[in-house]
Every structure is written in C-alpha cells, then in structure tokens.
Motif scaffolding. Structure first.
Motif, mmCIF file in Angstrom:
data_model
loop_
_atom_site.group_PDB
_atom_site.id
_atom_site.type_symbol
_atom_site.label_atom_id
_atom_site.label_comp_id
_atom_site.label_asym_id
_atom_site.label_seq_id
_atom_site.Cartn_x
_atom_site.Cartn_y
_atom_site.Cartn_z
ATOM 1 N N VAL A 98 0.842 -1.201 0.000
ATOM 2 C CA VAL A 98 0.000 0.000 0.000
ATOM 3 C C VAL A 98 0.879 1.252 0.000
ATOM 4 C CG1 VAL A 98 -1.654 1.344 1.370
ATOM 5 C CG2 VAL A 98 -1.989 -1.107 1.068
ATOM 6 N N ILE A 99 1.937 1.251 0.800
ATOM 7 C CA ILE A 99 2.844 2.398 0.860
ATOM 8 C C ILE A 99 3.529 2.604 -0.484
ATOM 9 C CG2 ILE A 99 4.963 3.284 1.917
ATOM 10 C CD1 ILE A 99 4.015 1.779 4.505
ATOM 11 N N ALA A 100 3.940 1.528 -1.131
ATOM 12 C CA ALA A 100 4.571 1.638 -2.451
ATOM 13 C C ALA A 100 3.610 2.269 -3.453
ATOM 14 C CB ALA A 100 5.030 0.263 -2.939
ATOM 15 N N ALA A 101 2.336 1.905 -3.367
ATOM 16 C CA ALA A 101 1.340 2.467 -4.277
ATOM 17 C C ALA A 101 1.072 3.935 -3.969
ATOM 18 C CB ALA A 101 0.047 1.668 -4.184
ATOM 19 N N PRO B 93 8.876 10.356 1.857
ATOM 20 C CA PRO B 93 10.317 10.097 1.696
ATOM 21 C C PRO B 93 10.867 9.081 2.699
ATOM 22 C CG PRO B 93 9.890 12.433 1.451
ATOM 23 C CD PRO B 93 8.605 11.802 1.905
ATOM 24 N N ALA B 94 10.443 9.178 3.948
ATOM 25 C CA ALA B 94 10.916 8.216 4.957
ATOM 26 C C ALA B 94 10.386 6.819 4.667
ATOM 27 C CB ALA B 94 10.484 8.660 6.350
ATOM 28 N N ARG B 95 9.134 6.737 4.250
ATOM 29 C CA ARG B 95 8.541 5.435 3.922
ATOM 30 C C ARG B 95 9.199 4.816 2.702
ATOM 31 N NH1 ARG B 95 5.052 3.126 7.535
ATOM 32 N NH2 ARG B 95 4.078 4.762 8.753
ATOM 33 N N LEU B 96 9.494 5.632 1.692
ATOM 34 C CA LEU B 96 10.161 5.113 0.501
ATOM 35 C C LEU B 96 11.572 4.636 0.822
ATOM 36 C CD1 LEU B 96 8.990 7.582 -2.288
ATOM 37 C CD2 LEU B 96 8.449 5.147 -2.073
#
Length: 136
Positions: A46-49, A104-107
């Motif tokens: 989900v985060i990637a999307a 940015p932190a999640r990526l």
C-alpha cells in the motif's frame, strides 16, 4: 506508534532500554505474532502504491510476489493462501501514510527492504525488471 518492520521494533526496544530475550541471545529479529509478516507485506504494498512512482510500485510489487513465492515473507507452504491473506489485509493508504511529507521516509524504508530482498533472492532490478545477478 505502529511498528511495520522488525528493524523498527528492534530500534524501539533498544531505545526504550528494555532488554529482551532476542537481544540477550543476539537474534537478528524478534518473534513476530502469527500473521504479522503478511500484515507488514500488505502495508508495504500500500505504501509503495501511495508514495512511489508507478514504476517503483510495479517493481516493488513484483519483487514482493517473488519473496512470497520463495517463502521469505511467510513460512506457510501455500503461496496462494499467503497472497490472498495479503490482499485481504490491505489497509487504507491514509492510515499508513497520513501526508505526502511522510513519503520520503517510507520510501527509504521500502528501498532498504528491496535491497535486502535482492540479496536473498539473488537478483538485481534494472528499470523495474528482474534480471539474474552477476555471476549467476
């Protein structure tokens, strides 16, 4: 605070000063509750999307499916059941990433996961496509 990776759990445990059995035995990852890996994988997708470009989402999802197929995500033998569980566990992207400034932190977290999986899968990605690593 939600814990989405074992690294975060380990860092949180270390920062709070709590010494657990996993730390005392120098085990790399703490014991996760049953199904936690599948929930984390659903959250990662989900985060990637939400945060990644379409190409990043495509490459991350493809690598994620390969990791599930070889058993890196869950020890369950049935890949189809694990994929179905991951699909059912997907949460709202707004629950996982409240604002675009969190991206940015999640990526960075997802890219670190991709790199560790590349080593485990023995592949490298170029232009979103999986190709055999050098020397293989």
């Amino acid at each position: 605070m939600k814990r989405h990776s074992w690294i975060g759990v380990l860092l949180l445990t270390t920062a709070s000063g709590a010494v657990g059995v996993a730390q005392a035995q120098s085990v790399a990852a703490p014991v996760a509750p049953p199904g936690a890996e599948e929930q984390w994988e659903a959250d990662y997708r989900v985060i990637a999307a939400r945060c990644g470009s379409p190409a990043f989402e495509k490459s991350f999802s493809a690598q994620s499916r390969k990791a599930v197929a070889v058993g890196l995500v869950s020890a369950k033998a049935d890949t189809v059941a694990v994929e179905k569980s991951i699909a059912n566990l997907r949460r709202s992207s707004l629950t996982l990433v409240a604002t675009s400034s969190d991206c940015p932190a999640r990526l960075a977290q997802l890219k670190a996961i991709q790199q560790s999986r590349q080593a485990a899968l023995g592949t490298s990605t170029r232009s979103g496509q999986s190709v055999p690593a050098r020397g293989k």
